[in-house]
Motif scaffolding. Structure first.
Motif, PDB file in Angstrom:
ATOM      1  N   UNK A 205       0.864  -1.286   0.108  1.00 10.08           N
ATOM      2  CA  UNK A 205       0.165  -0.182  -0.038  1.00 10.08           C
ATOM      3  C   UNK A 205       0.900   1.258   0.107  1.00 10.08           C
ATOM      4  N   UNK A 206       2.125   1.128   0.597  1.00 13.40           N
ATOM      5  CA  UNK A 206       2.913   2.594   0.844  1.00 13.40           C
ATOM      6  C   UNK A 206       4.259   2.394  -0.032  1.00 13.40           C
ATOM      7  N   UNK A 207       4.682   1.026  -0.775  1.00 11.90           N
ATOM      8  CA  UNK A 207       5.992   0.903  -1.324  1.00 11.90           C
ATOM      9  C   UNK A 207       5.730   0.934  -2.896  1.00 11.90           C
ATOM     10  N   UNK A 208       6.520   1.489  -3.399  1.00 12.08           N
ATOM     11  CA  UNK A 208       6.607   1.326  -4.758  1.00 12.08           C
ATOM     12  C   UNK A 208       7.640   2.229  -5.593  1.00 12.08           C
ATOM     13  N   UNK A 209       7.314   2.656  -6.707  1.00 17.86           N
ATOM     14  CA  UNK A 209       8.760   3.431  -7.483  1.00 17.86           C
ATOM     15  C   UNK A 209       8.775   4.798  -6.770  1.00 17.86           C
ATOM     16  N   UNK A 210       9.926   5.069  -6.412  1.00 20.05           N
ATOM     17  CA  UNK A 210      10.337   6.170  -5.598  1.00 20.05           C
ATOM     18  C   UNK A 210      10.396   6.243  -4.002  1.00 20.05           C
ATOM     19  N   UNK A 211       9.862   5.372  -3.302  1.00 17.73           N
ATOM     20  CA  UNK A 211       9.862   5.154  -1.968  1.00 17.73           C
ATOM     21  C   UNK A 211      11.329   5.306  -1.646  1.00 17.73           C
ATOM     22  N   UNK A 212      11.434   6.293  -1.031  1.00 13.70           N
ATOM     23  CA  UNK A 212      12.868   6.573   0.100  1.00 13.70           C
ATOM     24  C   UNK A 212      13.215   5.479   1.014  1.00 13.70           C
ATOM     25  N   UNK A 213      14.153   4.877   1.104  1.00 14.82           N
ATOM     26  CA  UNK A 213      14.630   3.870   2.006  1.00 14.82           C
ATOM     27  C   UNK A 213      16.129   3.946   2.638  1.00 14.82           C
ATOM     28  N   UNK A 214      16.280   3.280   3.750  1.00 17.54           N
ATOM     29  CA  UNK A 214      17.799   3.106   4.163  1.00 17.54           C
ATOM     30  C   UNK A 214      18.436   2.063   3.049  1.00 17.54           C
ATOM     31  N   UNK A 215      19.499   2.380   2.582  1.00 17.29           N
ATOM     32  CA  UNK A 215      20.149   1.377   1.740  1.00 17.29           C
ATOM     33  C   UNK A 215      21.696   1.616   1.922  1.00 17.29           C
ATOM     34  N   UNK A 219      20.728   7.177   2.272  1.00 15.71           N
ATOM     35  CA  UNK A 219      19.348   6.929   1.566  1.00 15.71           C
ATOM     36  C   UNK A 219      19.581   6.311   0.411  1.00 15.71           C
ATOM     37  N   UNK A 220      18.169   5.468  -0.075  1.00 11.72           N
ATOM     38  CA  UNK A 220      18.189   4.922  -1.442  1.00 11.72           C
ATOM     39  C   UNK A 220      16.826   4.983  -1.868  1.00 11.72           C
ATOM     40  N   UNK A 221      16.854   4.504  -2.883  1.00 12.73           N
ATOM     41  CA  UNK A 221      15.089   4.538  -3.617  1.00 12.73           C
ATOM     42  C   UNK A 221      14.729   3.335  -4.022  1.00 12.73           C
ATOM     43  N   UNK A 222      13.404   3.101  -4.073  1.00 15.49           N
ATOM     44  CA  UNK A 222      12.888   1.708  -4.546  1.00 15.49           C
ATOM     45  C   UNK A 222      12.776   2.163  -6.066  1.00 15.49           C
ATOM     46  N   UNK A 223      13.102   1.083  -6.941  1.00 15.89           N
ATOM     47  CA  UNK A 223      12.817   1.577  -8.496  1.00 15.89           C
ATOM     48  C   UNK A 223      11.801   0.761  -8.865  1.00 15.89           C
ATOM     49  N   UNK A 224      11.373   0.009  -8.069  1.00 16.80           N
ATOM     50  CA  UNK A 224       9.839  -0.747  -8.621  1.00 16.80           C
ATOM     51  C   UNK A 224      10.070  -2.181  -8.261  1.00 16.80           C
ATOM     52  N   UNK A 225       9.401  -3.019  -8.799  1.00 15.79           N
ATOM     53  CA  UNK A 225       9.390  -4.479  -8.518  1.00 15.79           C
ATOM     54  C   UNK A 225      10.649  -5.089  -8.762  1.00 15.79           C
ATOM     55  N   UNK A 226      11.265  -6.011  -7.951  1.00 16.59           N
ATOM     56  CA  UNK A 226      12.329  -6.900  -8.393  1.00 16.59           C
ATOM     57  C   UNK A 226      12.411  -7.753  -9.302  1.00 16.59           C
ATOM     58  N   UNK A 227      13.206  -8.500  -9.814  1.00 15.27           N
ATOM     59  CA  UNK A 227      12.850  -9.685 -10.639  1.00 15.27           C
ATOM     60  C   UNK A 227      12.642 -10.811  -9.891  1.00 15.27           C
ATOM     61  N   UNK A 237       9.739  -8.928  -4.098  1.00 18.27           N
ATOM     62  CA  UNK A 237      11.169  -8.386  -4.168  1.00 18.27           C
ATOM     63  C   UNK A 237      11.270  -6.915  -4.682  1.00 18.27           C
ATOM     64  N   UNK A 238      12.428  -6.136  -4.497  1.00 17.15           N
ATOM     65  CA  UNK A 238      12.476  -4.872  -5.010  1.00 17.15           C
ATOM     66  C   UNK A 238      13.649  -4.704  -5.566  1.00 17.15           C
ATOM     67  N   UNK A 239      13.839  -3.660  -6.664  1.00 17.23           N
ATOM     68  CA  UNK A 239      14.688  -3.264  -7.172  1.00 17.23           C
ATOM     69  C   UNK A 239      15.080  -1.657  -6.731  1.00 17.23           C
ATOM     70  N   UNK A 240      16.267  -1.878  -6.297  1.00 18.74           N
ATOM     71  CA  UNK A 240      16.752  -0.418  -5.550  1.00 18.74           C
ATOM     72  C   UNK A 240      18.092   0.184  -6.139  1.00 18.74           C
TER      73      UNK A 240
END
Lengths: 497, 126
Positions: A205-215, A219-227, A237-240
Motif C-alpha cells: 500500500x505504501x511501497x513502490x517506485x520512488x519510495x525513499x529507504x535506508x540502503x 538513503x536509497x530509493x525503490x525503483x519498482x518490483x524486483x526480478x 522483491x524490490x529493485x533499488x
C-alpha cells in the motif's frame, strides 16, 4: 480501508518533531498490548530492516574518459571481470562475478566493499579500437573519488521471506543457503521475520517506485518490483538504487559462500507510514505469525520438496524439529543488523533528517514468477529407471548366472536385506569367473559402484557411463537403497526417440 | 585446561605413544579429537594447565610434535553477526544473545574447523 492520515501530514509532523516512530519490534509489542485501534491512532511510522546476502546486486560506475579515449570491451577490477553493458566507460560491477585469480574468495561484492571503504583498486581494460575511441589497452588504479558515478543498482533485493534450507542427502552440501550438514543435520534461513520490510506492508500500500529507504547506511530509493517478484506467494522483491559513495561498510559487505561463490550483503530498511488501521495490524504482525517452508536443498531440482512449515519465532530460537529430531538452525542474514537498521531509520526520522515519500506507482500485487521456457525439457533418470535384478552376497555364482539368463540382463545388483547397495556383478564378471575357476561370488563383486539418483539429469548419467566406461548405473536413494537400474541401452533408445 | 595438538609422523602412528606418556607421567589426557591419515596422525588432547610442560617434553622426547593449540579467532571487523556458523558447531562454542549478537566461547573450541568455511565474510580463523 479508510485512511486516517496522509504521507504529507506525517512529513509535517516529522518536521515539527511530533511524529511517533516505532521500530517493527516495538510496534509488535504495542499492538499486542493495546490493540491495533490505539496503535493506529498513536503511531505515524514503523521502521523495518534486513541485512542479508542479495546476489542480484551490483554497482554502476562511470570512469570518465582516458586520453586517447577507449570504448571498453572487457574490463577487470582486482581481477574480477566487470560487465560492460553500455557506452564507452560505463561499467557494472556484478556482485557474483568472481576473481579470476582468487575465485570463491573475492568477487564483485568485495570490489564494491573495497571501493566504498576508500581503498584503491586496480583497473584493467581492453578494446578493439575504433576511429572515435582508438585506445585498445588501459591499466590504472582508482578509488571511489575518481569515479563520476558509483551507484548501487540492485535488481532483486529484500525478499519478503525466504525458504529455510536443510539437506536430506547423506553428504554435506554447499549452497547459496550456506553449508548444509548431511541427513538434515542443520538448517539455515534468511530474512528478518517481524523486521522484514515487505512483510510489514504485504499488500504494498505504501511501497513502490520512488519510495525513499535506508540502503547500505545512507538513503536509497525503490525503483519498482524486483526480478522474480512473486507477491501471490509472499515472495515479493524490490529493485533499488543508492549512492555508494555515501555508504558505510557496516551495512554493505562483500561475502563468499564456500563452493557457491561471491555475493553482497545489503542492508535495507523501509519506513512504513501507518495510513490506516490495516497497516497497524500488518506492521504489528509478530515472528510467530510469519511462516515459511523448510525445504530439502539436497534435491537438485527446481521444485525442491517441502518438509514442513515453520514460523520465524521458531527459526530465531536457534532450533527447529525436522523429522522428530531437534537440529540447530542458523540465520544467514544478520538479525542484529536488521534491528540496528530499523533503529537508525527511526532515529533519522525522529531527527527530521529523513522524510517519507508516496510512491509514484505501487509495486504490483498480482504478478507471478514463471519457470524458464526450455526449448528442450531435460529428461531425468526417474523417467528411465527399470527394476534391477538383485542378489545377495551369499548367493552362488551359478544362481547369479541363472538370473542373468532368465531375465536377459547383463547386470545383477548386490544388495543386503534392507536393499542397500553392496556391489554389482556383470555377465562379464561371471564369464571370467568360469574361465578362471573362481568359486565364490564375493570374489567377483565390484564394490566401488558408480551410481545415479532419480533426480540426476540423463546427460549426467550418460557422462558417468562414458567417464567410467561402464554400461549401467544402479539408481539409489539418498540412503543408498537401490531403487532400480539404468542401462546404456535404455539411454540410447531415449536419445534416438 | 590447555589444549595440545599432537602430530605423529607415519612411522610413529603404529606405536602406543599416547598411552606410554599417560602411564609414565601419571597424568590423564582427555582426547577431544583424533584423526589418522595414511601419512600422518593428529590428536587433540586436553591437559591440566600445571602439567603442560611435562607432557609436551614427554611427547617431544619421543619425536612427537606437541604444540599448544590455538582456538577459534574472530575478526570483529569482518563479523556481521549473521550466525551462519552457529548451526555447524558440534559443541556449542557459538551461541547468540537476546539482541542476536553472536558470542564465541573460544576456550571450549576443539578446532574442528566446521564453522570456518561457512563464514560468508571470512571472519573466522583457527
Amino acid at each position: 480501508m479508510a485512511n486516517i492520515r496522509t504521507v504529507k501530514e506525517i512529513n509535517e509532523k516529522i518536521k515539527k518533531g511530533d511524529a511517533l516512530v516505532l521500530t517493527a519490534a516495538e510496534m509488535v509489542n504495542l499492538v499486542e498490548e493495546k490493540g491495533e485501534k490505539i496503535a493506529a491512532k498513536e503511531v505515524d511510522v514503523v521502521t523495518t530492516g534486513t541485512l542479508g546476502a542479495m546476489c542480484s546486486s551490483g554497482a554502476v560506475i562511470n570512469l570518465g574518459h582516458s586520453d586517447p579515449p577507449i570504448k571498453i570491451n572487457r574490463a577487470w577490477i582486482n581481477d574480477v571481470e566487470i560487465c560492460h553493458p553500455g557506452a564507452a566507460v560505463d561499467l557494472y560491477i556484478g556482485a557474483t562475478m568472481m576473481s579470476e585469480t582468487h575465485p570463491f574468495e573475492y568477487g564483485g561484492g568485495h570490489v564494491i566493499e573495497d571501493l566504498i571503504k576508500g581503498k584503491e583498486v586496480e583497473l584493467r581494460a581492453v578494446s578493439y579500437g575504433t576511429d572515435c575511441y582508438p585506445r585498445t589497452k588501459l591499466e590504472t588504479t582508482i578509488t571511489k573519488n575518481d569515479l563520476n558515478q558509483f551507484i548501487l543498482l540492485n535488481f532483486r533485493n529484500c525478499y519478503q521471506r525466504y525458504n529455510c534450507a536443510t539437506n536430506g542427502r547423506n553428504e554435506a552440501i554447499y549452497t547459496y543457503m550456506g553449508k548444509l550438514l548431511p541427513n538434515y543435520g542443520n538448517a539455515t534461513f534468511s530474512g528478518s521475520g517481524c523486521f522484514s520490510p515487505l512483510m510489514k506492508d504485504p499488500d504494498y500500500e505504501t511501497i513502490g517506485i520512488g519510495t525513499r529507504i535506508f540502503l547500505g547506511g545512507t538513503y536509497g530509493y525503490v525503483l519498482g518490483e524486483g526480478t522474480q517478484h512473486d507477491p501471490t506467494n509472499n515472495f515479493g522483491t524490490i529493485m533499488v538504487k543508492g549512492n555508494c559513495k555515501k555508504m558505510n561498510i557496516d551495512f554493505i559487505r562483500g561475502a563468499s559462500f564456500t563452493k557457491y561463490g561471491t555475493t553482497l550483503y545489503v542492508g535495507i530498511g523501509i519506513p512504513i507510514p501507518i495510513l490506516n488501521e490495516g497497516l497497524a495490524i500488518k506492521t504489528g504482525v509478530s515472528d510467530e505469525e510469519i511462516f515459511t517452508n523448510v525445504v530439502d536443498y539436497g534435491v537438485p531440482r527446481r521444485r525442491r520438496p517441502t518438509i514442513r512449515q515453520v514460523n520465524y519465532k521458531e527459526l530465531k530460537s536457534g532450533k527447529i524439529t525436522i523429522n522428530d529430531r531437534e537440529v540447530k538452525v542458523s540465520s544467514l542474514s544478520s538479525l542484529k543488523k536488521a534491528k540496528e537498521i530499523a533503529e537508525i531509520l527511526k532515529k533519522w526520522i525522529d531527527e527530521a533528517s529523513f522524510f517519507l515519500t508516496s510512491p509514484a506507482e505501487k509495486l504490483p500485487t498480482n504478478t507471478v514468477c514463471n519457470p524458464m521456457k526450455q526449448t528442450r525439457e531435460l529428461a531425468f533418470v526417474e523417467a528411465l529407471i527399470r527394476p534391477s535384478i538383485t542378489c545377495s552376497e551369499d548367493d552362488t555364482i551359478k544362481s547369479v548366472a541363472e538370473r542373468i539368463i532368465r531375465h536377459s540382463v547383463n547386470h545383477v545388483v548386490v544388495v543386503d536385506n534392507r536393499r542397500k547397495l553392496r556391489g554389482i556383478v556383470t555377465s562379464w564378471d561371471v564369464t571370467k569367473a568360469v574361465a578362471d575357476g573362481t568359486k565364490k561370488l564375493v570374489e567377483i563383486i565390484t564394490r566401488k559402484v558408480v551410481t545415479t539418483s532419480p533426480d540426476d539429469p540423463i546427460e549426467e548419467a550418460a557422462r558417468k557411463l562414458a567417464q567410467h566406461n561402464i554400461s549401467a548405473l544402479p539408481v539409489t536413494d539418498k540412503n543408498g537403497k537401490v531403487l532400480g537400474i539404468v542401462t546404456s541401452e535404455d539411454l540410447t533408445k531415449l536419445i534416438r526417440r | 585446561m590447555t589444549r595440545l595438538l599432537l602430530q605423529f609422523s607415519k612411522q610413529q602412528i603404529t606405536f602406543p605413544i599416547t598411552s606410554q606418556v599417560i602411564l609414565e607421567q601419571g597424568v590423564l589426557l582427555n582426547i577431544l579429537r583424533a584423526h589418522v591419515e595414511p601419512t600422518f596422525g593428529e590428536i587433540l588432547v586436553e591437559v591440566p594447565q600445571e602439567y603442560v610442560n611435562r607432557i609436551v617434553n614427554a611427547f617431544q622426547k619421543r619425536g612427537v610434535k606437541a604444540t599448544v593449540q590455538r582456538r577459534l579467532e574472530v575478526d570483529n571487523n569482518r563479523c556481521i553477526s549473521c550466525g551462519a556458523c552457529y548451526s555447524l558447531c558440534p559443541i556449542s562454542v557459538i551461541s547468540f544473545e537476546e539482541d542476536y549478537s553472536i558470542v564465541f566461547e573460544g576456550e571450549k573450541c576443539i578446532a574442528c574447523g566446521l564453522c570456518i568455511d561457512a563464514c560468508p565474510t571470512q571472519a573466522l580463523h583457527i
